[in-house]
Design a protein around this motif. Structure first.
Motif, short mmCIF file in Angstrom:
data_model
loop_
_atom_site.label_atom_id
_atom_site.label_comp_id
_atom_site.label_asym_id
_atom_site.label_seq_id
_atom_site.Cartn_x
_atom_site.Cartn_y
_atom_site.Cartn_z
N LEU A 1 -15.16 39.38 9.38
CA LEU A 1 -13.91 38.79 8.89
C LEU A 1 -12.72 39.24 9.75
O LEU A 1 -11.80 38.45 10.02
CB LEU A 1 -13.69 39.17 7.43
N ARG A 2 -12.73 40.47 10.22
CA ARG A 2 -11.64 40.93 11.11
C ARG A 2 -11.65 40.16 12.43
O ARG A 2 -10.60 39.82 12.97
CB ARG A 2 -11.78 42.43 11.38
N GLN A 3 -12.85 39.91 12.93
CA GLN A 3 -12.94 39.14 14.18
C GLN A 3 -12.41 37.72 13.98
O GLN A 3 -11.67 37.19 14.81
CB GLN A 3 -14.39 39.08 14.68
N LYS A 4 -12.76 37.08 12.86
CA LYS A 4 -12.25 35.73 12.57
C LYS A 4 -10.75 35.74 12.40
O LYS A 4 -10.04 34.85 12.90
CB LYS A 4 -12.91 35.18 11.31
N ASP B 1 -11.99 25.17 13.90
CA ASP B 1 -13.08 25.15 12.93
C ASP B 1 -14.27 25.99 13.41
O ASP B 1 -14.90 26.70 12.62
CB ASP B 1 -13.52 23.72 12.64
N ARG B 2 -14.55 25.90 14.69
CA ARG B 2 -15.65 26.69 15.23
C ARG B 2 -15.35 28.19 15.11
O ARG B 2 -16.23 28.98 14.79
CB ARG B 2 -15.88 26.35 16.70
N LEU B 3 -14.11 28.54 15.37
CA LEU B 3 -13.75 29.96 15.30
C LEU B 3 -13.82 30.47 13.87
O LEU B 3 -14.23 31.60 13.62
CB LEU B 3 -12.34 30.16 15.86
N ILE B 4 -13.43 29.64 12.94
CA ILE B 4 -13.41 30.07 11.55
C ILE B 4 -14.83 30.26 11.02
O ILE B 4 -15.13 31.22 10.33
CB ILE B 4 -12.62 29.06 10.69
N ASN B 5 -15.72 29.36 11.39
CA ASN B 5 -17.09 29.43 10.89
C ASN B 5 -17.90 30.26 11.83
O ASN B 5 -18.78 30.91 11.67
CB ASN B 5 -17.69 28.04 10.75
#
Length: 184
Positions: free
Chosen positions: A144-147, A180-184
């Motif tokens: 989650l920190r990376q996202k 979207d790709r970064l979030i998922n």
């Protein structure tokens, strides 16, 4: 310094010379010590004399006293024997109770030991489960920190980019797909 005795001294030579010619009991093979009479008590010193002679010397009154004394002694012995038996029985019962108490205590300790062992196994299971869950939560936090970091970078880039109407619409759609790709 030793002094010598004068010839007039009454013990010249061997002081036991008077006993040299005396006979001893060992000189007679059939001599019996039981026949020797003690001058003080006027009784025989041996035990070869039958008991009946002692009984003959006693008077009838002393026989009754002796019988009473024997009866009292027999009663005392009998009471002592009964008392000893009772004491031994009580001792055995105490020992048996003590042994039974020790067995009960050992059984209680076994049950308590089994209960504590079961509780320890449960605690170990719960501890391992909590550790596994904690590792999963740490991994999820890292993801989650990376996202969050990626989203923050994207927003910063979006704010720094000048808004231009000349840009085709495809660019914003592409950015959205990347987002979207970064979030998922």
């Amino acid at each position: 310094m030793l002094s010598t005795l004068s010839p007039s001294h009454p013990f010249p030579g061997n002081p036991f010379s008077a006993f040299d010619s005396a006979l001893t009991p060992w000189d007679f093979p059939d001599f019996s010590f039981s026949s020797v009479v003690d001058p003080i008590t006027n009784s025989s010193s041996g035990s070869d004399e039958p008991e009946q002679t002692h009984a003959k010397r006693k008077s009838p009154a002393s026989d009754e006293q002796q019988d009473r004394a024997d009866s009292v002694m027999d009663d005392r012995k009998r009471r002592r024997m009964i008392s000893n038996r009772d004491s031994a029985r009580r001792s055995r019962m105490r020992k048996q109770r003590h042994l039974e108490n020790l067995r009960n205590q050992a059984n209680r300790f076994k049950i308590e030991n089994r209960d504590l062992s079961n509780r320890m196994q449960l605690m170990l299971h719960l501890t391992n489960r909590a550790r596994t869950e904690n590792e999963w939560l740490l991994f999820e936090r890292t993801m989650l920190r990376q996202k969050l970091s990626t989203l923050t970078q994207y927003l910063v880039i979006q704010q720094l980019r000048p808004v231009s109407s000349a840009l085709p619409c495809n660019t914003s759609v592409t950015d959205r797909i990347n987002l979207d790709r970064l979030i998922n």
